[in-house]
Design an enzyme around this catalytic site. Sequence first.
Site, PDB file in Angstrom:
ATOM      1  CE  LYS A   1      13.255   1.271  -2.859  1.00  0.00           C
ATOM      2  NZ  LYS A   1      12.418   2.451  -2.617  1.00  0.00           N
TER       3      LYS A   1
ATOM      4  CD  GLN B   1       8.940   2.733  -1.395  1.00  0.00           C
ATOM      5  OE1 GLN B   1      10.136   2.636  -1.128  1.00  0.00           O
ATOM      6  NE2 GLN B   1       8.507   2.774  -2.628  1.00  0.00           N
TER       7      GLN B   1
ATOM      8  CG  ASP C   1      14.613   7.773  -1.795  1.00  0.00           C
ATOM      9  OD1 ASP C   1      15.037   7.055  -2.718  1.00  0.00           O
ATOM     10  OD2 ASP C   1      13.609   7.487  -1.111  1.00  0.00           O
TER      11      ASP C   1
HETATM   12  N1  GUN Z   1       8.153   5.489  -4.608  1.00  0.00           N
HETATM   13  C1  GUN Z   1       8.334   5.272  -5.913  1.00  0.00           C
HETATM   14  N2  GUN Z   1       9.646   5.358  -6.211  1.00  0.00           N
HETATM   15  C2  GUN Z   1      10.290   5.634  -5.081  1.00  0.00           C
HETATM   16  C3  GUN Z   1      11.657   5.833  -4.746  1.00  0.00           C
HETATM   17  O1  GUN Z   1      12.566   5.784  -5.580  1.00  0.00           O
HETATM   18  N3  GUN Z   1      11.917   6.104  -3.443  1.00  0.00           N
HETATM   19  C4  GUN Z   1      10.938   6.186  -2.522  1.00  0.00           C
HETATM   20  N4  GUN Z   1      11.286   6.478  -1.287  1.00  0.00           N
HETATM   21  N5  GUN Z   1       9.673   6.014  -2.787  1.00  0.00           N
HETATM   22  C5  GUN Z   1       9.356   5.735  -4.062  1.00  0.00           C
END
Ligand code: GUN
Length: 284
Positions: free
Chosen positions: A51, A95, A118
């Site tokens: 990311k 995350q 998100d």
């Molecule tokens: N963990 C697994 N997928 C995601 C996601 O799309 N965003 C976040 N923040 N954590 C995750």
Amino acid sequence: MTILDGKKLSNKIRAEVKNDVTQLQERGITPGLAVVLVGSDPASAAYVNMKSKACKEAGIYSIAHEMPETISQDNILEIITMMNKNPNIDGILVQLPLPKHIDTTVILEAIDPKKDVDGFHPYNVGRVVAGLDGFIPATPYGVMELLKEYNIDPQGKNICVVGASNIVGKPMATLLLNANATVDICHIYTDDLKKHTLAADIICVGVGVVNLIKEDMVKDDAIIIDIGINRLDNGKLVGDVDYANVADKCSYITPVPGGVGPMTIAMLLKNTVKSASKREVKEL
Ligand code: GUN
């Protein structure tokens, strides 16, 4: 059989995002994303790295707050409060999963919904369910863009969503319902999964079980969206679908890797730019 090429579409979207960032910079705005990573789970660390790298390539400022597994909930909340107040930050992403001693709901609800790129804050969840403008979670958002790119209209289709997580299955089902599909949501307690998948024109699966969807569970010419990411002992990445045996049977299928995964990152960047483009509005 046609492969739904998420890598190619994500590159196109990332180029568009980069262009949008250039235009924002002409208005004196550099979009900013704060990523919070708690603990040392290698998969989570890898996602956060991807990311951050994608942000850099698009011209988005990104800052990663990496914290030890033992950090207290209050310390995480302090960081979020700081990022909520920081005018240079447009998106805040924590995350997941978080360690057991942290209440994920409390953390997600602490994020300013206007920076919730998100789309996990209940405010955005509710807006998306109601069909209103809000941040759409990146993975299901990416699937919808992929379907659109290949002119696959969910309207009137029987769609089986396998997995009912807050991150993938539920928002996926919501977006498909809002696009007028007939949606069947299956999960770990579903009796006779095959009965449900066999009836589906489109199967969207994201549960993290290797080879869950086998040839005899898929009707001819079905469309398969594989949202699973599993790493085998030999290091190979695979999805939740027995790709080798299912692919020839369907009309469209997403590969793993190169399908939904790259779309998730592209849509996160898109959400961050969307937030940044509203910066002046938020400041009023
Ligand atoms: N963990 C697994 N997928 C995601 C996601 O799309 N965003 C976040 N923040 N954590 C995750």
